[in-house]
Scaffold this motif. Structure first.
Motif, short mmCIF file in Angstrom:
data_model
loop_
_atom_site.label_atom_id
_atom_site.label_comp_id
_atom_site.label_asym_id
_atom_site.label_seq_id
_atom_site.Cartn_x
_atom_site.Cartn_y
_atom_site.Cartn_z
N ALA A 195 0.83 -1.22 0.00
CA ALA A 195 0.00 0.00 0.00
C ALA A 195 0.86 1.26 0.00
CB ALA A 195 -0.94 0.00 1.21
N ALA A 196 2.06 1.17 0.52
CA ALA A 196 2.95 2.33 0.60
C ALA A 196 3.70 2.60 -0.70
CB ALA A 196 3.95 2.14 1.74
N VAL A 197 3.52 1.75 -1.68
CA VAL A 197 4.23 1.91 -2.96
C VAL A 197 3.69 3.13 -3.70
CG1 VAL A 197 4.58 0.86 -5.23
CG2 VAL A 197 4.79 -0.53 -3.18
N ASP A 198 4.62 3.90 -4.24
CA ASP A 198 4.25 5.02 -5.10
C ASP A 198 5.00 4.89 -6.42
OD1 ASP A 198 6.87 6.02 -4.67
OD2 ASP A 198 6.18 7.26 -3.00
N ASP A 199 4.78 5.82 -7.32
CA ASP A 199 5.41 5.74 -8.64
C ASP A 199 6.93 5.72 -8.56
OD1 ASP A 199 2.95 5.65 -9.88
OD2 ASP A 199 2.89 7.80 -10.29
N TYR A 200 7.49 6.36 -7.53
CA TYR A 200 8.93 6.43 -7.41
C TYR A 200 9.55 5.11 -6.94
CZ TYR A 200 13.55 7.97 -6.02
OH TYR A 200 14.91 8.09 -5.88
N ASN A 201 8.94 4.49 -5.93
CA ASN A 201 9.57 3.30 -5.35
C ASN A 201 9.04 1.96 -5.86
OD1 ASN A 201 7.19 2.86 -3.86
ND2 ASN A 201 7.98 3.90 -2.06
N VAL A 202 8.14 1.99 -6.83
CA VAL A 202 7.59 0.74 -7.37
C VAL A 202 8.68 -0.20 -7.92
CG1 VAL A 202 7.02 1.57 -9.71
CG2 VAL A 202 5.69 -0.26 -8.70
N PRO A 203 9.74 0.29 -8.55
CA PRO A 203 10.75 -0.65 -9.05
C PRO A 203 11.43 -1.46 -7.94
CG PRO A 203 11.00 1.46 -10.15
CD PRO A 203 10.03 1.66 -9.03
N VAL A 204 11.66 -0.83 -6.79
CA VAL A 204 12.29 -1.55 -5.68
C VAL A 204 11.35 -2.61 -5.13
CG1 VAL A 204 13.21 -1.32 -3.34
CG2 VAL A 204 13.84 0.34 -5.09
N GLN A 205 10.08 -2.25 -4.94
CA GLN A 205 9.10 -3.21 -4.43
C GLN A 205 8.95 -4.40 -5.39
OE1 GLN A 205 7.12 -4.81 -1.73
NE2 GLN A 205 7.35 -2.66 -1.28
#
Length: 134
Positions: free
Chosen positions: A33-43
């Motif tokens: 739920a905390a994923v945003d456009d910036y950190n999606v690649p890491v997740q």
């Protein structure tokens, strides 16, 4: 939980299932739920490769992987991830006594300060989880 197109892969779903089994659904749901456009690649990377690929390999049991993770996270001084993996180790059937032995082993090879920090974290989590008295 809303899905993102980046997460609609078989490997991601396999990883999410393993993460839920080991770390618990509540943690995984908060994390996704905390994923945003910036950190999606890491997740995506962590879920697919760490949890979908490596944790699902047949060469080691989950208990063994948990033992290894605890020791490596102590050595790397990563208390946030260590605390998370203490809970995962409990879910994988590792006892409080076995976790204490990992910390003692790490004291010799990683140093006493690392072991003291790890034991503080272990004790807090074991109390939170009701494994040892508060």
């Amino acid at each position: 939980m809303a899905t993102r197109p980046e997460f609609e892969t078989e490997l991601f779903e396999k990883g999410v299932a393993m993460r839920r089994d080991v770390l618990g659904a509540a943690h995984v749901d908060r994390s996704i739920a905390a994923v945003d456009d910036y950190n999606v690649p890491v997740q995506k990377l962590v879920t697919e490769w760490c949890w979908g690929e490596v944790w699902n390999r047949p060469g080691l049991e989950r208990r063994t992987r948990s033992f290894l993770n605890l020791a490596m996270l102590i050595a790397l001084n990563r208390p946030h991830e260590f605390r998370l993996h203490v809970r995962g180790a409990l879910n994988n059937g590792i006892t409080a006594e076995e976790i204490r032995e990992v910390v003692l082993q790490a004291a010799i090879y990683c140093g006493v300060p690392a072991a003291l920090d790890a034991m503080r974290n272990v004790t807090e989590i074991l109390k939170e989880e009701g494994v040892i008295p508060k």
